[in-house]
Design a protein around this motif. Structure first.
Motif, PDB file in Angstrom:
ATOM      1  N   PHE A 207       0.873  -1.173   0.000  1.00 21.52           N
ATOM      2  CA  PHE A 207       0.000   0.000   0.000  1.00 21.52           C
ATOM      3  C   PHE A 207       0.911   1.224   0.000  1.00 21.52           C
ATOM      4  O   PHE A 207       1.895   1.250   0.750  1.00 21.52           O
ATOM      5  CB  PHE A 207      -0.866   0.054   1.260  1.00 21.52           C
ATOM      6  N   THR A 208       0.602   2.213  -0.806  1.00 23.73           N
ATOM      7  CA  THR A 208       1.375   3.453  -0.772  1.00 23.73           C
ATOM      8  C   THR A 208       0.398   4.614  -0.565  1.00 23.73           C
ATOM      9  O   THR A 208      -0.613   4.705  -1.276  1.00 23.73           O
ATOM     10  CB  THR A 208       2.160   3.663  -2.080  1.00 23.73           C
ATOM     11  N   MET A 209       0.744   5.466   0.393  1.00 23.74           N
ATOM     12  CA  MET A 209      -0.111   6.636   0.650  1.00 23.74           C
ATOM     13  C   MET A 209       0.763   7.854   0.908  1.00 23.74           C
ATOM     14  O   MET A 209       1.192   8.108   2.046  1.00 23.74           O
ATOM     15  CB  MET A 209      -1.006   6.376   1.868  1.00 23.74           C
ATOM     16  N   THR A 210       1.093   8.534  -0.177  1.00 20.65           N
ATOM     17  CA  THR A 210       1.781   9.822  -0.031  1.00 20.65           C
ATOM     18  C   THR A 210       0.904  10.851  -0.742  1.00 20.65           C
ATOM     19  O   THR A 210      -0.058  10.492  -1.424  1.00 20.65           O
ATOM     20  CB  THR A 210       3.183   9.802  -0.671  1.00 20.65           C
ATOM     21  N   LYS A 211       1.255  12.096  -0.616  1.00 19.59           N
ATOM     22  CA  LYS A 211       0.474  13.134  -1.297  1.00 19.59           C
ATOM     23  C   LYS A 211       0.549  12.952  -2.815  1.00 19.59           C
ATOM     24  O   LYS A 211      -0.329  13.367  -3.555  1.00 19.59           O
ATOM     25  CB  LYS A 211       0.988  14.521  -0.901  1.00 19.59           C
ATOM     26  N   GLU A 212       1.644  12.298  -3.285  1.00 19.62           N
ATOM     27  CA  GLU A 212       1.825  12.153  -4.728  1.00 19.62           C
ATOM     28  C   GLU A 212       1.211  10.873  -5.295  1.00 19.62           C
ATOM     29  O   GLU A 212       0.897  10.806  -6.479  1.00 19.62           O
ATOM     30  CB  GLU A 212       3.327  12.164  -5.059  1.00 19.62           C
ATOM     31  N   LEU A 213       1.103   9.860  -4.459  1.00 19.60           N
ATOM     32  CA  LEU A 213       0.671   8.562  -4.987  1.00 19.60           C
ATOM     33  C   LEU A 213      -0.211   7.829  -3.978  1.00 19.60           C
ATOM     34  O   LEU A 213       0.099   7.795  -2.778  1.00 19.60           O
ATOM     35  CB  LEU A 213       1.897   7.691  -5.302  1.00 19.60           C
ATOM     36  N   PHE A 214      -1.267   7.235  -4.507  1.00 19.21           N
ATOM     37  CA  PHE A 214      -2.161   6.438  -3.672  1.00 19.21           C
ATOM     38  C   PHE A 214      -2.309   5.065  -4.313  1.00 19.21           C
ATOM     39  O   PHE A 214      -2.782   4.937  -5.440  1.00 19.21           O
ATOM     40  CB  PHE A 214      -3.537   7.143  -3.598  1.00 19.21           C
ATOM     41  N   ILE A 215      -1.856   4.025  -3.624  1.00 19.77           N
ATOM     42  CA  ILE A 215      -2.009   2.648  -4.110  1.00 19.77           C
ATOM     43  C   ILE A 215      -2.667   1.854  -2.981  1.00 19.77           C
ATOM     44  O   ILE A 215      -2.011   1.456  -2.023  1.00 19.77           O
ATOM     45  CB  ILE A 215      -0.636   2.011  -4.458  1.00 19.77           C
ATOM     46  N   PRO A 216      -3.958   1.591  -3.110  1.00 18.10           N
ATOM     47  CA  PRO A 216      -4.666   0.950  -1.988  1.00 18.10           C
ATOM     48  C   PRO A 216      -4.617  -0.568  -2.062  1.00 18.10           C
ATOM     49  O   PRO A 216      -5.651  -1.231  -2.040  1.00 18.10           O
ATOM     50  CB  PRO A 216      -6.094   1.455  -2.197  1.00 18.10           C
ATOM     51  N   GLY A 217      -3.396  -1.113  -2.174  1.00 20.32           N
ATOM     52  CA  GLY A 217      -3.287  -2.576  -2.184  1.00 20.32           C
ATOM     53  C   GLY A 217      -2.912  -3.109  -3.551  1.00 20.32           C
ATOM     54  O   GLY A 217      -3.703  -3.069  -4.484  1.00 20.32           O
ATOM     55  N   PHE A 218      -1.685  -3.572  -3.636  1.00 16.97           N
ATOM     56  CA  PHE A 218      -1.145  -4.072  -4.895  1.00 16.97           C
ATOM     57  C   PHE A 218      -0.332  -5.326  -4.582  1.00 16.97           C
ATOM     58  O   PHE A 218       0.490  -5.325  -3.658  1.00 16.97           O
ATOM     59  CB  PHE A 218      -0.274  -2.962  -5.516  1.00 16.97           C
ATOM     60  N   LEU A 219      -0.593  -6.411  -5.297  1.00 20.91           N
ATOM     61  CA  LEU A 219       0.142  -7.655  -5.015  1.00 20.91           C
ATOM     62  C   LEU A 219       1.495  -7.621  -5.700  1.00 20.91           C
ATOM     63  O   LEU A 219       1.585  -7.592  -6.936  1.00 20.91           O
ATOM     64  CB  LEU A 219      -0.665  -8.870  -5.495  1.00 20.91           C
ATOM     65  N   GLU A 220       2.539  -7.600  -4.887  1.00 22.20           N
ATOM     66  CA  GLU A 220       3.909  -7.596  -5.399  1.00 22.20           C
ATOM     67  C   GLU A 220       4.224  -8.938  -6.069  1.00 22.20           C
ATOM     68  O   GLU A 220       3.533  -9.928  -5.854  1.00 22.20           O
ATOM     69  CB  GLU A 220       4.891  -7.380  -4.233  1.00 22.20           C
ATOM     70  N   ARG A 221       5.313  -8.968  -6.811  1.00 20.54           N
ATOM     71  CA  ARG A 221       5.740 -10.217  -7.450  1.00 20.54           C
ATOM     72  C   ARG A 221       6.588 -11.051  -6.494  1.00 20.54           C
ATOM     73  O   ARG A 221       7.435 -11.833  -6.910  1.00 20.54           O
ATOM     74  CB  ARG A 221       6.551  -9.884  -8.712  1.00 20.54           C
ATOM     75  N   ASP A 222       6.376 -10.839  -5.195  1.00 13.58           N
ATOM     76  CA  ASP A 222       7.187 -11.528  -4.181  1.00 13.58           C
ATOM     77  C   ASP A 222       6.309 -12.214  -3.150  1.00 13.58           C
ATOM     78  O   ASP A 222       5.160 -11.837  -2.953  1.00 13.58           O
ATOM     79  CB  ASP A 222       8.081 -10.510  -3.449  1.00 13.58           C
ATOM     80  N   GLU A 223       6.912 -13.177  -2.479  1.00 13.01           N
ATOM     81  CA  GLU A 223       6.278 -13.798  -1.321  1.00 13.01           C
ATOM     82  C   GLU A 223       7.284 -13.796  -0.167  1.00 13.01           C
ATOM     83  O   GLU A 223       8.466 -13.513  -0.366  1.00 13.01           O
ATOM     84  CB  GLU A 223       5.835 -15.229  -1.643  1.00 13.01           C
ATOM     85  N   GLY A 224       6.797 -14.114   1.023  1.00 12.79           N
ATOM     86  CA  GLY A 224       7.691 -14.125   2.191  1.00 12.79           C
ATOM     87  C   GLY A 224       6.921 -14.511   3.429  1.00 12.79           C
ATOM     88  O   GLY A 224       5.760 -14.920   3.358  1.00 12.79           O
ATOM     89  N   GLU A 225       7.578 -14.381   4.588  1.00 15.16           N
ATOM     90  CA  GLU A 225       6.945 -14.728   5.859  1.00 15.16           C
ATOM     91  C   GLU A 225       6.622 -13.456   6.643  1.00 15.16           C
ATOM     92  O   GLU A 225       7.421 -12.522   6.662  1.00 15.16           O
ATOM     93  CB  GLU A 225       7.867 -15.634   6.702  1.00 15.16           C
ATOM     94  N   ARG A 226       5.453 -13.469   7.291  1.00  9.26           N
ATOM     95  CA  ARG A 226       5.065 -12.305   8.105  1.00  9.26           C
ATOM     96  C   ARG A 226       5.881 -12.291   9.402  1.00  9.26           C
ATOM     97  O   ARG A 226       6.019 -13.327  10.058  1.00  9.26           O
ATOM     98  CB  ARG A 226       3.569 -12.383   8.415  1.00  9.26           C
TER      99      ARG A 226
END
Lengths: 478, 367
Positions: free
Chosen positions: B318-337
């Protein structure tokens, strides 16, 4: 469970990256193999010269004795493997479980490896054409006839990018250590067993551990070995072979497209050679590059194909522990299905007929939950242009191709082993001159009958050493 | 040993801050006076009103998944919030090996991201005023300008060596390995020339593969990264594994050179690595620069569901800056929480690697 570390010039290294080797039928984990990363290989290759230096401190005569002792240990001893040990029986069992080769074939391959090691003196004598072996150590020396000879090693180590499913090919690298060249082994992901067991056998027999590295790992480990070793032997498909074509540092081993050519002078007596044809196609599960994938003759080809098909068409898979199990399993998902699809496509071409189908109860492709089998397949090709006339797959499959004798050498293409059954002297001379043939048998000799006193796919001595001029005194005036 | 006594309180405070940040930025991006043409148009297709229905971070799940293909092609100014129009604008690209690359317009975000990142760097390893070597891809990527700004922000000057990953991928796909090696040697030649030219370079950004190549070249010439004067390296851009991290610290660099792994991209900015702790066994855990960007490790089949701590999932950004808003995007990566850390009191992700379903078709780690 067995845990097998990376060996960095003999020192075990436990990596954070590990890969499980699993039983191809049950999925049961057999071992965890620690994985190298390319950086480790790069770091270690900076010390490669040390391997050759240490080996050169041991006379070759002594190394030949070590080979004999290693052969015995390999065949009979319970040897350490990672955090456990392994008897010869366990070795065959686990190798079969991960590669799909029946256990008796694994045992047979062990014997081949041991035979090469036991007879290393004769093999080196033959491969070097009788060169006094200390010339390889010192770099120069005089032959018995008084001629100065000099041989220079191209590389202090030989890199090997090994296959996953053909334990028999390990015989090819056995002569390296006695020639005082270090070993950098990148095992196939399903067949780490031979590299590790041989390493242990060599080291217990007297080879300094610092002379051998074993780097299981992902693809980039193999490419780093290939990049950094001055001489490399690697195994792969036709694409791999093509990739390294013309690269003098790499000896690439792939499909052999080995063939039997039956001369016009004997073709009417083809039935006398049926056993030879069947064995050449069928032995070792048809998995070797020296198994015949083609039988070429000018006439009687339909009858020849039918006779071979009648013998091997009914054969199907049995248990891996069956002492006569004829077929190896395909353990890589989709591989057998893809091959089967290619064969079916090839069969659609004009003049191409499968002969085995009528002798087989069921389909060629047998798909099981975790592995597949391909049942023996004989195809008749009425012309040489058919795709299947010159293909090779890793199971007992061959094309019987109708071709005029005068056209055979123009049409056969690259051929690792060619058995020409003929007494025709003129044609024999043409066969001797045919550069597309590597190993040539003239006479009724199986394609897979190897004589270890002959080079196999290029002379390993010529690959590792450069013959060059050397003088340590002024030549006589002339 | 880390004092975790007030970690729970910090986590709570940060969650509240994230909720407030979310409300503020949704109001900004969906206000007809300030928002971007893209989001104002897109909002017409939603079955909810972002201005009234999004009140906390969790509410971002109401948005459909952001598809990064939306970033391909123009006009790129559809992404610029109306309130920021007229300001000097950059466009940074990602990927682009095949087809039209994905683009992101940026005004000040890369500077803010790297200034924030600067605050996480230890001064003893990245001395203020020291010069930098930026050894990695530049061209249309944000890295050159970002690292240059980082160096300037810390009072130094950045020397740059370029590498074009698109060309390397093309060579690899054609099997031209010798040319890849030549190109790599050409890049390292330039780095060696700069390091040997008396510029007092003490800090470096590079990728794992380039660092490996540079360190080996220095060793071949009887030197080392340390002897070349480098004290601190921030390393990322391509896959950075636990095993490689150990190899870098134990064998490639020696104990006197500091290396910190980072994970970033054009959309997120820069996630920081959890500070090195021998007890972690070189495990690499990243924390996004919250609240400007947020990483969640989500279920492979349900991207709205966060997996349990220690469990594996897909990286959602998720990206939330004044310039960009991305409300959830699936990256090309996986990993452990991973659990929050006292320095970064929010969720982290470890073991980042290419998403298993697309890994086989991707050429990764070319530089």
């Amino acid at each position: 469970m067995l845990e097998i570390p990376v060996l960095r010039w003999g020192k075990p290294y436990e990596s954070f990256d590990q890969q499980e080797v699993v039983h191809f039928e049950t999925g049961e984990p057999l071992a965890k193999v620690h994985q190298a990363n390319a950086g480790l290989v790069k770091m270690d290759m900076r010390k490669a010269q040390r391997a050759r230096d240490l080996l050169r401190e041991i006379p070759i005569s002594k190394l030949l004795e070590i080979c004999k002792k290693a052969a015995d240990l390999y065949m009979t001893a319970e040897l350490p493997l990672g955090n456990g040990t392994q008897t010869p029986e366990e070795f065959c069992r686990i190798q079969s479980a991960s590669t799909g080769m029946p256990e008796w074939m694994c045992a047979g391959n062990m014997k081949k490896v041991a035979f090469v090691l036991e007879n290393m003196e004769s093999i080196l004598d033959a491969l070097t054409r009788g060169l006094p072996l200390d010339i390889l150590t010192k770099g120069y020396g005089k032959e018995e006839r008084g001629v100065m000879m000099s041989y220079q090693a191209h590389s202090p180590v030989l890199g090997l990018v090994l296959p996953s499913n053909s334990p028999g090919v390990h015989t090819l690298w056995m002569p390296i250590l006695p020639m005082q060249i270090g070993l950098v082994l990148k095992p196939g992901s399903s067949e780490p067993w031979t590299p590790y067991r041989m390493t242990e056998a060599f080291c217990q027999a007297g080879i300094p551990r610092e002379c051998i590295s074993v780097y299981p790992g992902p693809h980039d480990v193999g490419s780093t070995v290939t990049e950094l070793c001055g001489r490399v032997m690697l195994f792969g498909g036709q694409q791999t072979i093509d990739k390294y074509k013309g690269n003098p540092n790499v000896q690439a081993h792939g499909p052999g497209f080995s063939k039997i050519l039956i001369g016009d002078d004997v073709v009417d007596q083809w039935e006398d050679h049926l056993d030879l044809l069947v064995d050449s196609i069928y032995q070792n599960g048809g998995r070797s590059c020296i198994n015949a994938s083609g039988v070429w003759a000018s006439r009687h080809t339909e009858a020849i194909a039918d006779a071979i098909a009648k013998r091997i068409g009914p054969v199907g898979p049995t248990s891996m522990t069956d002492p006569e199990a004829p077929l190896a399993a395909f353990t890589m998902t989709g591989a057998a299905k893809a091959m089967n699809g290619q064969i079916e496509e090839g069969l659609k071409e004009s003049g191409v007929t499968e002969v085995t189908a009528k002798y087989r109860d069921g389909e060629r492709l047998i798909e099981l939950e975790r592995c597949d089998y391909l049942r023996p397949t004989i195809v008749h090709c009425a012309n040489t242009d058919a795709t299947l006339a010159n293909t090779e797959y890793m199971f007992p499959m061959a094309s019987v191709v109708q071709c005029e004798q005068k056209d055979m050498l123009k049409k056969i293409g690259p051929t690792l082993v060619c058995t020409a059954i003929t007494k025709d002297e003129a044609w024999s001379q043409q066969l001797l001159d045919a550069t597309q043939i590597d190993r040539l048998n003239i006479g009724p000799i199986k394609t897979n009958a190897l004589n270890w006193l002959q080079p196999h796919e290029g002379n390993i001595v010529e690959f590792l050493f450069r013959a060059r001029a050397f003088q340590n005194e002024s030549p006589a005036a002339h | 040993m880390t004092d975790n006594s007030n970690l729970d309180e910090l986590v709570k405070q940060n969650q509240e801050a994230l909720d407030a940040h979310t409300r503020e930025h949704v109001q900004w991006h969906f206000n007809p006076e300030t928002g971007s043409p893209y989001w104002l148009e897109k909002a017409k297709s939603f079955d909810f009103d972002p201005l009234t229905d999004v009140n906390c971070f969790e509410d971002l799940n109401k948005f459909p998944l952001f598809e990064d293909d939306e970033l391909r092609g123009g006009p790129v100014d559809r992404w610029i919030p109306k309130a920021l129009r007229g300001k000097p604008t950059y466009v940074f690209e990602t990927g682009g090996t095949t087809g039209i690359p994905k683009s992101r317009v940026v005004i000040d975000d890369f500077r803010i991201d790297y200034e924030n990142f600067s605050d996480t760097l230890p001064d003893e390893s990245f001395p203020k005023g020291a010069n930098w070597l930026m050894l990695g891809p530049s061209g249309p990527r944000r890295l050159r300008l970002a690292v240059e700004h980082l160096a300037q922000y810390r009072g130094g000057i950045s020397f740059c060596v370029d590498l074009d990953p698109r060309w390397v991928v093309k060579l690899i796909k054609k099997g031209k390995i010798d040319e890849v090696k030549e190109y790599s040697a050409h890049v390292i030649d330039q780095a060696m020339a700069i390091l040997g030219a008396g510029h007092e370079i003490k800090c470096m950004f590079t990728t794992p593969k380039l660092l490996e190549a540079l360190a080996m070249r220095l060793m071949d010439e009887g030197s080392s990264i340390e002897e070349a004067g480098i004290k601190g390296i921030f390393c990322g851009g391509t896959e950075f594994t636990q095993q490689w991290y150990r190899f870098a610290r134990e064998e490639l660099l020696g104990e006197n050179v500091y290396i910190t792994p980072t994970y970033g991209n054009t959309l997120m900015g820069l996630a920081c690595g959890r500070p090195f702790d021998p007890a972690d066994n070189y495990k690499i855990t990243y924390y996004a620069p919250q609240p400007r960007a947020v990483i969640r490790v989500v279920d492979f089949d349900d991207h709205t569901k966060v997996v349990g701590y220690g469990e594996t999932g897909r990286v959602k950004l998720f990206t939330m800056t004044k310039e960009l808003f991305i409300p959830g995007f699936l990256e090309r990566d996986e990993g452990e929480r991973e659990v929050p850390h006292i320095k970064y009191p929010w969720d982290g992700v470890s073991g980042v690697r290419p998403f298993h379903e697309i890994a086989a078709s991707t050429t990764v780690g070319v530089y």
